[in-house]
Each structure stands twice: as structure tokens, then as C-alpha cells.
Scaffold this motif. Sequence first.
Motif, PDB file in Angstrom:
ATOM      1  N   ALA A 123       0.833  -1.200   0.000  1.00  0.00           N
ATOM      2  CA  ALA A 123       0.000   0.000   0.000  1.00  0.00           C
ATOM      3  C   ALA A 123       0.871   1.254   0.000  1.00  0.00           C
ATOM      4  N   PHE A 124       1.972   1.223   0.739  1.00  0.00           N
ATOM      5  CA  PHE A 124       2.876   2.363   0.829  1.00  0.00           C
ATOM      6  C   PHE A 124       3.446   2.732  -0.537  1.00  0.00           C
ATOM      7  N   LEU A 125       3.691   1.725  -1.373  1.00  0.00           N
ATOM      8  CA  LEU A 125       4.270   1.971  -2.693  1.00  0.00           C
ATOM      9  C   LEU A 125       3.216   1.908  -3.805  1.00  0.00           C
ATOM     10  N   ASP A 126       1.958   2.113  -3.441  1.00  0.00           N
ATOM     11  CA  ASP A 126       0.887   2.023  -4.428  1.00  0.00           C
ATOM     12  C   ASP A 126       0.741   3.301  -5.246  1.00  0.00           C
ATOM     13  N   LEU A 127       0.979   4.459  -4.612  1.00  0.00           N
ATOM     14  CA  LEU A 127       0.871   5.748  -5.299  1.00  0.00           C
ATOM     15  C   LEU A 127       2.029   6.646  -4.884  1.00  0.00           C
ATOM     16  N   GLY A 128       2.464   7.509  -5.801  1.00  0.00           N
ATOM     17  CA  GLY A 128       3.666   8.303  -5.568  1.00  0.00           C
ATOM     18  C   GLY A 128       3.602   9.253  -4.387  1.00  0.00           C
ATOM     19  N   PHE A 129       2.390   9.734  -4.033  1.00  0.00           N
ATOM     20  CA  PHE A 129       2.322  10.710  -2.954  1.00  0.00           C
ATOM     21  C   PHE A 129       2.743  10.131  -1.611  1.00  0.00           C
ATOM     22  N   ARG A 130       2.554   8.833  -1.406  1.00  0.00           N
ATOM     23  CA  ARG A 130       2.838   8.258  -0.090  1.00  0.00           C
ATOM     24  C   ARG A 130       4.317   8.406   0.307  1.00  0.00           C
TER      25      ARG A 130
END
Length: 402
Positions: free
Chosen positions: A26-33
Motif C-alpha cells: 500500500a505504501f508503494l501504491d501511489l507516488g504521494f505516499r
Amino acid sequence: MANARAIPVSLHDPQEPARQDPDWKAFLDLGFRPLYIAGCAWAAVSILIWIFAPQWLSGPLHGVAWHAHEMLWGFVATIAIGFLLTASATWTGFNPLKGIPLAMACVLWMVARAGYLAGSVPAFYVAAAAESLLFLLSAVVLLKVMLKGKSKRNYGVPFLVLGLGLANCLFLHSARAGDYLILMQHFELGLICMAVIALLVARRVVPFFAMRAIPGLSIPMLTRSGQVQLVLSVTAIALGLAGQPVVMAAALAVTGLISLYQTIRWKPQAVIHKPILWILYLGYAAMGVGLLFAAGHLAGWGTGVLQRSAVYVHLIGMAGFSILIIGMVTRTALGHLGRPLQLDRSMVVSYWLVIFAVVLRLAALAPTAAMQALLHASATAWSLAFALYLWRFVPMLIRPRL
């Protein structure tokens, strides 16, 4: 501007399910995280190094050159890339970067930060290569999803990111050559390029956020003025490259005036009771004011402290970018994490701390006996603001969306 009594105490919905465990996928699912965390952490740490431990800054990128570089390309550009990687997934329906490739992009970012601090010539070149790859990778994956999703109105975004990376290369080359005058010209080029991206994004999302948050509010998207603004700001960059400061000043002045006109048309009086909105309005308006001061500087206007480029640089960089950023990393994170779009008191405090830091830093530009104390107070308020953000949001950013 905010009514503290109207601010909810918690960010959590009473019906929220039990607390979830951190999740690497989940942490690496989208760039904003990862990039919001990286950018905000570096904002807090780098300013403390610059103000309280400048003796650490040696090597090819040192002193004020390091500070200027890390604020613009290490902090502001990092948040911008994190936002664009995330927003483009919404605009196109395709996620441009996730999983291991996103992790590798974060490694490139960390190599760059460590390399510039290391102080040796080889480390400088390693850092420059890593950072250039990061900008190139970001531009390529953004262009790929824009084309795939046929998002024609956003075709220019990847090239703006590429331009930001090119300005970075020119800045680093000047730093290595020791040419301060050319270095600052390239920094100003990068600053304006970043301003184009910020204006382009904010003009679209600020009215959208406002109308979603306030029932019955109707405000214009101002597409036509936005197009004129984009053309003029890109023209200003071209004029800067061509060595035409006076004409560039005229283009920047009109761009700044359009920003202020747009802010007024967005009915700012309607959002005074919503900190999550007025912080964005304030940052956007400050960007316009900063562009006007930049135009005045390029045209040779002003006397005394107003002749210093540091005035418009801090107006655009702190009052503009940073106030927008603290609002954007809050609003967009809550939205993409499926959280209620409400702030707790810690985040409202972080907003005021950033504003306080901006006011103190601008006051410190005047050559007075209080200058050093003002700088220290500004750096402390600034770092506390972003530390508060990390304290509140990192636990959410490393967990799955609700």
C-alpha cells in the motif's frame, strides 16, 4: 482566519474500522505516499542544517547554493512530482509508477540528498546523476500515461517536469564551475519553471476542492485566463533563456496579476471558515504577489532591501510554494487515503507555523540587529510545522486506504 471552535478534534471517522497494520504494498501504491514523507522530512531537516549547522555544507555544492538547490529541487520539486504521479492516475486511469519502480525512484532521491551532503567531487556527480535520472524517469512515466489515457490537456506536464530537471542540470553545472552569477540565473529559471507547474495544478484543483467542501458554492474554473497564464509563464521562461529580462518581467507581471484576479473570482470570503481551503487560497495569492516582485526585480525597480532577489525568491518559494504545499499534502493525502476531509488542531497549528515562518523570514531580509534571531525563529517554526505533518500523517501514509 480560522474559527478554532469549529475545527473537529480528530481526523478519524467514528465509524472507522479498527486500526490497520502498515503495509509495504500500500505504501508503494501511489507516488504521494513515499514522496510526501520524503519531501516534508527533508524540508524540516535541511533548513535546520542550513541555519544551525552550515559548517557541514562543503564541497562542490555548498553554502547558499546547497540551500537554494535543496529547497527548490530537494523539497518543492519532490512534493510536486509526488502529486503529479498521483494526480495523473486520476486524470488518465493509469498509475504511472508504483511498487519496485517507485521504490527505486525513492532510492534515487535519497542518493541525491546524501551525495550533495557528502562533500566530495565523486559524491556530487553520483548525486547529480541520480537526481537527473529521477526527473527523467518521472517525465517519461507521466508522458506514457498521458498518451495512453489520451489526456490531451495534460500533455505539457511531462515536459514541464523535464524542464525542471534541465534547469537543475544547468544549476549544478554552474555550481561546479563556481560561477555564482550564472548559478543564480539558472536557479531563477528553475523557480519560474516550478511556478508554472504550481499555477497549472493549483488553478485546476483549488476551485474544485472549494466547491466539493462547501455545499452550494459555485465558482468559475477560469480556463481561458489559465491558458493565457500558462502561455505567458512559458514565454517568460523562454525570454529568460534568451537573455531578455525586461520583456520577461512584463510576462511575469501579467502572470502574477492573473493569479490575483483568479483568487478574487474564487470567492475567498466563502472559505474563511475552512482552514483546509483558505491555506490554498493564501498560497496561490502569495504566488501571484511573488511573481509581481520578480517582475519588479528584473525590471530594475525598487530600492534598498527590495532590490535583493531574495525578496521575490522567498515570496514565491516560501509564501507561495510552501503555503500551497502544506495545504496540498494535507488535502490530497486525506482524499486519496479515504479519510474525512477535516483537520485536527495539530494540522491547523502546522498551517500557522508555516505562515509564521514565512513572516519571520521576510522580516529577516532587512539588515537589522534582530536578523539572526528572526532567522533562527523562522527555521524553528518551519521545522516544527513539517514535523507536525509527519507526526500526524506518516501513520496513515504507510497503511492501506480505508
